[in-house]
Design a protein around this motif. Structure first.
Motif, PDB file in Angstrom:
ATOM      1  N   ALA A 587     -15.344 -52.578  31.214  1.00 39.49           N
ATOM      2  CA  ALA A 587     -14.705 -51.359  31.712  1.00 39.49           C
ATOM      3  C   ALA A 587     -15.469 -50.820  32.904  1.00 39.49           C
ATOM      4  O   ALA A 587     -16.697 -50.929  32.989  1.00 39.49           O
ATOM      5  CB  ALA A 587     -14.649 -50.301  30.600  1.00 39.49           C
ATOM      6  N   GLY A 588     -14.744 -50.241  33.857  1.00 42.50           N
ATOM      7  CA  GLY A 588     -15.335 -49.635  35.042  1.00 42.50           C
ATOM      8  C   GLY A 588     -14.451 -48.518  35.548  1.00 42.50           C
ATOM      9  O   GLY A 588     -13.281 -48.393  35.165  1.00 42.50           O
ATOM     10  N   GLY A 589     -15.009 -47.688  36.435  1.00 42.02           N
ATOM     11  CA  GLY A 589     -14.250 -46.551  36.953  1.00 42.02           C
ATOM     12  C   GLY A 589     -14.885 -45.976  38.194  1.00 42.02           C
ATOM     13  O   GLY A 589     -15.637 -46.649  38.909  1.00 42.02           O
ATOM     14  N   ASN A 590     -14.616 -44.697  38.460  1.00 41.70           N
ATOM     15  CA  ASN A 590     -15.138 -44.029  39.647  1.00 41.70           C
ATOM     16  C   ASN A 590     -16.563 -43.541  39.388  1.00 41.70           C
ATOM     17  O   ASN A 590     -16.880 -42.355  39.525  1.00 41.70           O
ATOM     18  CB  ASN A 590     -14.240 -42.851  40.035  1.00 41.70           C
ATOM     19  CG  ASN A 590     -12.845 -43.306  40.396  1.00 41.70           C
ATOM     20  OD1 ASN A 590     -12.656 -44.432  40.853  1.00 41.70           O
ATOM     21  ND2 ASN A 590     -11.868 -42.446  40.198  1.00 41.70           N
ATOM     22  N   CYS A 595     -19.495 -51.277  31.998  1.00 42.47           N
ATOM     23  CA  CYS A 595     -19.917 -51.366  30.605  1.00 42.47           C
ATOM     24  C   CYS A 595     -19.189 -52.519  29.910  1.00 42.47           C
ATOM     25  O   CYS A 595     -17.980 -52.699  30.079  1.00 42.47           O
ATOM     26  CB  CYS A 595     -19.636 -50.064  29.863  1.00 42.47           C
ATOM     27  SG  CYS A 595     -20.596 -48.654  30.490  1.00 42.47           S
ATOM     28  N   LEU A 596     -19.966 -53.260  29.132  1.00 38.40           N
ATOM     29  CA  LEU A 596     -19.442 -54.373  28.339  1.00 38.40           C
ATOM     30  C   LEU A 596     -19.522 -53.969  26.874  1.00 38.40           C
ATOM     31  O   LEU A 596     -20.614 -53.691  26.358  1.00 38.40           O
ATOM     32  CB  LEU A 596     -20.238 -55.646  28.610  1.00 38.40           C
ATOM     33  CG  LEU A 596     -19.795 -56.917  27.884  1.00 38.40           C
ATOM     34  CD1 LEU A 596     -18.415 -57.353  28.358  1.00 38.40           C
ATOM     35  CD2 LEU A 596     -20.806 -58.038  28.105  1.00 38.40           C
ATOM     36  N   TYR A 597     -18.369 -53.931  26.180  1.00 39.47           N
ATOM     37  CA  TYR A 597     -18.289 -53.465  24.800  1.00 39.47           C
ATOM     38  C   TYR A 597     -17.923 -54.610  23.855  1.00 39.47           C
ATOM     39  O   TYR A 597     -17.142 -55.506  24.218  1.00 39.47           O
ATOM     40  CB  TYR A 597     -17.248 -52.353  24.651  1.00 39.47           C
ATOM     41  CG  TYR A 597     -17.639 -51.052  25.318  1.00 39.47           C
ATOM     42  CD1 TYR A 597     -18.478 -50.149  24.686  1.00 39.47           C
ATOM     43  CD2 TYR A 597     -17.168 -50.742  26.593  1.00 39.47           C
ATOM     44  CE1 TYR A 597     -18.837 -48.959  25.296  1.00 39.47           C
ATOM     45  CE2 TYR A 597     -17.522 -49.550  27.207  1.00 39.47           C
ATOM     46  CZ  TYR A 597     -18.361 -48.669  26.550  1.00 39.47           C
ATOM     47  OH  TYR A 597     -18.731 -47.490  27.168  1.00 39.47           O
ATOM     48  N   ASP A 598     -18.492 -54.540  22.654  1.00 40.38           N
ATOM     49  CA  ASP A 598     -18.125 -55.443  21.571  1.00 40.38           C
ATOM     50  C   ASP A 598     -17.004 -54.776  20.771  1.00 40.38           C
ATOM     51  O   ASP A 598     -17.191 -53.691  20.203  1.00 40.38           O
ATOM     52  CB  ASP A 598     -19.333 -55.721  20.675  1.00 40.38           C
ATOM     53  CG  ASP A 598     -18.987 -56.660  19.541  1.00 40.38           C
ATOM     54  OD1 ASP A 598     -18.739 -57.845  19.813  1.00 40.38           O
ATOM     55  OD2 ASP A 598     -18.967 -56.196  18.381  1.00 40.38           O
ATOM     56  N   VAL A 599     -15.838 -55.409  20.726  1.00 43.08           N
ATOM     57  CA  VAL A 599     -14.659 -54.776  20.138  1.00 43.08           C
ATOM     58  C   VAL A 599     -14.754 -54.653  18.617  1.00 43.08           C
ATOM     59  O   VAL A 599     -14.498 -53.576  18.065  1.00 43.08           O
ATOM     60  CB  VAL A 599     -13.384 -55.539  20.562  1.00 43.08           C
ATOM     61  CG1 VAL A 599     -12.159 -54.987  19.836  1.00 43.08           C
ATOM     62  CG2 VAL A 599     -13.185 -55.440  22.061  1.00 43.08           C
ATOM     63  N   PRO A 600     -15.110 -55.711  17.871  1.00 45.52           N
ATOM     64  CA  PRO A 600     -15.134 -55.550  16.399  1.00 45.52           C
ATOM     65  C   PRO A 600     -16.104 -54.471  15.922  1.00 45.52           C
ATOM     66  O   PRO A 600     -15.795 -53.734  14.969  1.00 45.52           O
ATOM     67  CB  PRO A 600     -15.556 -56.940  15.902  1.00 45.52           C
ATOM     68  CG  PRO A 600     -15.176 -57.874  17.002  1.00 45.52           C
ATOM     69  CD  PRO A 600     -15.395 -57.101  18.256  1.00 45.52           C
TER      70      PRO A 600
END
Length: 906
Positions: A587-590, A595-600
């Motif tokens: 995920a990224g933004g302004n 950020c790299l997230y672990d979904v489970p």
């Protein structure tokens, strides 16, 4: 899913400001790109960007003659010393003043700096010299100019140094104190800034070039040498540097912007403010060539050691050019986006990336080489989204000009253009994996428009949203479409059944971005309140929530009256993307974080800093209080009116403009932001379109020690012994256990052709994905095409069922193999097309040639000539090798950015 991603390359921008330079062998070109340095390998068609970053944009760089030390200095005078071979940072140093030029001496022992109006000479850090406490030791400081120094030039013997200045003069300095009297000379006479001064090959002449287009030739002669009689010795006290010849460029209104001189070939290269550059042969001042690289100024020029290649850089449009003047051909012709990139998309095989920009252009980048392959210019307004079809031969794009276009990536042309019933700007796009339909949404309409790619007709308008459609996402496995709107709902559509699968998913905040999991069973949504919500598509229920507010690094802007901690400006993500296995989300933004997230587990795995460039807004968490005044921050005060040059005082930019390619002239600083993110289909990399360019983060498998069943008996010596005894299977397994690439390569090539099928069927399944991945990567550089194809066929035939049942494990390996096979097929087709008429000619010749007794050729019944079997095989192999090599050479040269589509296919 691996999480040890690291910065690997920077694409999308090739030059910003500063000077470009060639390596000593002339095969590599170094270019400053913002606060980083990119290196382009012009022979092997590759590029890389150093991982280290400066605090500001780089002003000048130089490489020592040995090619081991790289010194780069930013706008504030902070320098970083880098080991060029190992790509490691050795030392940081602050010169505490702006540096306008930097040059290493030809012997590599010293380097000179132009700091304001002072000339500083420093010793080059070396382990062979006396060990010093500080790596940088200042040798001497010279003062004499009355204005800032512009350029520096060393003599070939490293004894003298010439500096040119804005005070309309040039000065020569001696490095040795004993020769100080011989080199205490000021070269005056120019009527404008002296842009450069150069020694001739024998150091008997000095050439000075001024901004107004004057070239003076200086020689060390006596005052009245012409009046001396034969045999009379002149008085040494009357000797001095005098002007012996004056020449003028006559470039009308254009001014000289940069110049360089190649002493061994006596070639002078001059760049002008109107984009023109000229080549002159000295001392006769003969114009060799006169060309232009556009309408913008040529900011820097460099020549390689042999004098064959010239490099030009223009910062206005970010252009970089390498020109071979003898053959009048381009070796490299690259240009980045003028405006910021809006969207990106990976090709299905992961070898290419497409970027779309505010300037209405779409560029196709090669991930391995880092070069732009083609540019599409048909859109007349900002391009908002791009997406590949599943096979990778079609590219879809949407734009604010009210069109959705389909591009053929084989012929490089636009063959379909879709529009709605009324002209509305499209801001989001989604394509069916099969490539049959394409959908687009707009902020001016509440409907989703669906077109058929085959017929080009608008086949459906999906209605249901009560607000403008902001995001669209297709599943890669089935034809399930997810759409998000300003009405705070997400709707799931089944395109071919023309119905909604579940009830609309209600949210409590605006949806900024959505991403469908590859299997089509879950959808993730990023909201304005800084959360990522996970929904199950089959039953329409929320199955997860990731709170991202505390993970985001939101920097403080210069005009802010509050701290970064209290800023709510960018505490959310505007773009998210699922990984190939659906276990991770990036995920990224302004803001300044990816950020790299672990979904489970709904946890943060890793956070990446987009940029540390303080020239951009939002990269600093705290402001420098020493720069705060009653009028505000010193960085916000416009000082353009204080510049000495007229062109620097004139400002034609729009007040408040936050976009554009020229970072140095905008009144409002550009903001650091990430506009688009996507994982590579190989799952070993992801790309981010940011203010700094296209950032590539990847996992380097070559440096990972990950052994299988390693014990004391598995050693490199044991592998070589097993190979010597022709135990190929055992040697290959032990090489994989050690994970040493050179051992795997040696064993792989040593397996005989007749044993490949047996070894492939006997190898354990756990090693099959690693072997396929190795073959896919190795085959891209290998010349043994048939050998690699036999290996691939044997492995797929023996383990096809296992591969089908574990396709997630083989995703990266199969895409690497696919990339190799596609490359081979393209080369074979291209070689056949190139030699088609030669084949027709050879097969249509009659048998009128009389054969001799020693000739092995035999005339058949039709009179046509046929060679013996052995000669025929040899002839075909030689011809094929020549064809493929010729095709590779044409493909490897990155010249096809702005060429016609027919030329780019060759």
């Amino acid at each position: 899913m691996k999480s040890d991603f690291k910065f690997s390359n920077l694409l999308g921008t090739v030059y910003r400001r500063g000077n470009v330079l060639f390596s000593r062998d002339g095969t590599q070109l170094l270019s400053p790109v913002g606060n980083r340095v990119s290196v382009f390998d012009l022979i092997n068609n590759k590029s890389f960007t150093f991982e280290y970053e400066h605090r500001k944009n780089i002003a000048c760089i130089d490489l020592n003659p040995q090619g081991t030390l790289l010194l780069s200095v930013d706008e504030d005078g902070r320098a970083i010393l880098v080991n060029f071979k190992a790509r490691t940072v050795l030392h940081h140093f602050n010169f505490k003043e702006k540096v306008s030029d930097l040059k290493f001496s030809p012997d590599g022992k010293l380097f000179a700096l132009a700091c304001g109006r002072f000339l500083q000479i420093w010793k080059t850090p070396s382990v062979t010299e006396d060990r010093q406490f500080a790596p940088f030791v200042r040798y001497r400081v010279h003062a004499g100019h009355f204005a800032n120094i512009i350029s520096l030039t060393w003599s070939r013997d490293s004894r003298f140094l010439i500096s040119t200045s804005k005070d309309l003069t040039a000065r020569i300095w001696s490095i040795d104190s004993d020769e100080k009297n011989l080199a205490s000379m000021t070269f005056a006479g120019h009527r404008d800034y002296v842009m450069g001064a150069f020694f001739s090959q024998d150091q008997e002449q000095i050439y000075t070039v001024s901004k107004d287009g004057a070239l003076f030739q200086w020689e060390y002669t006596a005052k009245d040498s012409d009046l001396l009689e034969d045999g009379e010795e002149p008085d040494p006290s009357t000797f001095s540097w005098r002007i012996t010849k004056k020449n003028y460029f006559y470039a009308s209104q254009a001014k000289v912007k940069c110049a360089t001189f190649h002493a061994s070939s006596n070639i002078l290269i001059v760049g002008f403010t109107n984009g023109e550059f000229r080549l002159y042969e000295l001392p006769h001042f003969t114009l060799i060539q006169q060309l232009t690289m556009g309408q913008n100024a040529v900011n820097t020029v460099s020549v390689n050691h042999s004098g064959e290649w010239l490099a030009f850089g223009s910062s206005k449009l970010g252009q970089l050019l390498v020109y071979e003047w003898q053959s009048e051909s381009y070796i490299l012709k690259q240009q980045g986006h003028f405006d910021s990139a809006n969207a990106l998309a990976y090709s299905p095989d992961g070898s290419r990336v497409v970027t779309a920009s505010e300037d209405g252009r779409i560029k196709l980048w090669d991930v391995i080489s880092g070069f732009c392959l083609v540019t599409f210019k048909e859109h007349t307004s900002a391009v908002t989204a791009v997406q590949f079809a599943k096979r990778g031969q079609l590219l879809f794009s949407s734009s604010l000009d009210g069109t959705v276009r389909v591009w053929d990536l084989i012929r490089y042309r636009n063959f379909r253009t879709f529009t709605a019933a009324e002209r509305i700007p499209f801001n989001c796009l989604a394509a069916d994996p099969t490539g049959e339909v394409v959908c687009a949404g707009s902020v001016d309409s509440f409907d989703i428009h669906v077109w058929s790619v085959q017929t080009g007709q608008l086949v459906e308008t999906l209605s249901g949203h009560e607000g403008p459609v902001s995001c669209l996402s297709f599943s890669s496995e089935n034809s399930v479409l997810a759409s998000a709107s300003w009405d705070k709902t997400i709707r799931i559509w089944s395109i071919f059944s023309r119905s909604q699968q579940v009830e609309p998913l209600e949210l409590y905040s605006d949806v900024l971005s959505i991403s469908m999991r590859p299997d089509g069973k879950e959808v993730a949504a990023s909201t304005l309140d800084g959360q990522i919500l996970l929904f199950n598509i089959e039953d329409g229920k929320q199955v997860g929530l990731i709170d991202c507010k505390k993970d985001i690094i939101a920097g403080r802007h210069l005009e802010d009256r509050f701290t970064a901690k209290n800023s709510a400006r960018s505490k959310f993500f505007t773009t998210i993307n699922y990984s190939f296995d659906g276990l991770s989300i990036v995920a990224g933004g302004n803001n300044n974080s990816i950020c790299l997230y672990d979904v489970p587990n709904e946890v943060l795995l890793k956070r990446f800093i987009v940029s540390r460039n303080m020239s951009l807004n939002g990269t600093m968490e705290f402001l420098n209080s020493s720069k705060m005044t009653e009028a505000g921050s010193l960085d916000l005060i416009d000082r353009d009116a204080e510049n000495s040059d007229l062109e620097d005082r004139i400002d034609n930019t729009l007040p408040g403009s936050r976009r554009g390619g020229d970072l140095s002239t905008r009144r409002v600083r550009p903001e650091i932001r990430v506009t688009s993110l996507q994982f590579s289909p190989t799952a070993h990399a992801f790309a981010a379109a940011s203010t700094e360019g296209l950032l590539i983060y990847s996992v380097d498998d070559t440096l990972i020690f990950d052994p299988f069943d390693l014990d004391m008996d598995v050693t490199p010596q044991a592998v070589l012994e097993a190979l010597k005894e022709e135990e190929h299977l055992s040697a290959l397994i032990m090489a994989f256990r050690l994970n040493e690439e050179y051992l795997i390569n040696q064993v792989y090539e040593a397996v005989p052709l007749k044993d490949i099928s047996l070894v492939s069927s006997s190898i354990p399944s756990v090693y099959v994905p690693r072997l396929l991945k190795f073959i896919g990567d190795f085959a891209m550089e290998s010349q043994h095409i048939e050998f690699n194809l036999i290996w691939i066929k044997a492995l797929v035939s023996s383990h096809g069922k296992y591969i089908a049942n574990h396709k997630h494990e083989f995703a990266s390996a199969l895409r690497a193999v696919q990339r190799f096979i596609v490359r081979v097929s393209k080369e074979v087709v291209s070689a056949a097309n190139d030699n088609k008429y030669a084949y027709y000619f050879l097969t249509s010749t009659d048998g009128s040639i009389e054969k001799e007794d020693s000739d092995p050729e035999i005339a058949d019944s039709d009179g046509e000539l046929q060679a013996s079997e052995e000669d025929e095989v040899m002839d075909i192999s030689d011809e094929e090798e020549g064809w493929i090599g010729f095709t590779e050479k044409k493909d490897n040269l990155p010249l096809n950015e702005d060429q016609d589509s027919d030329e780019e296919l060759l």
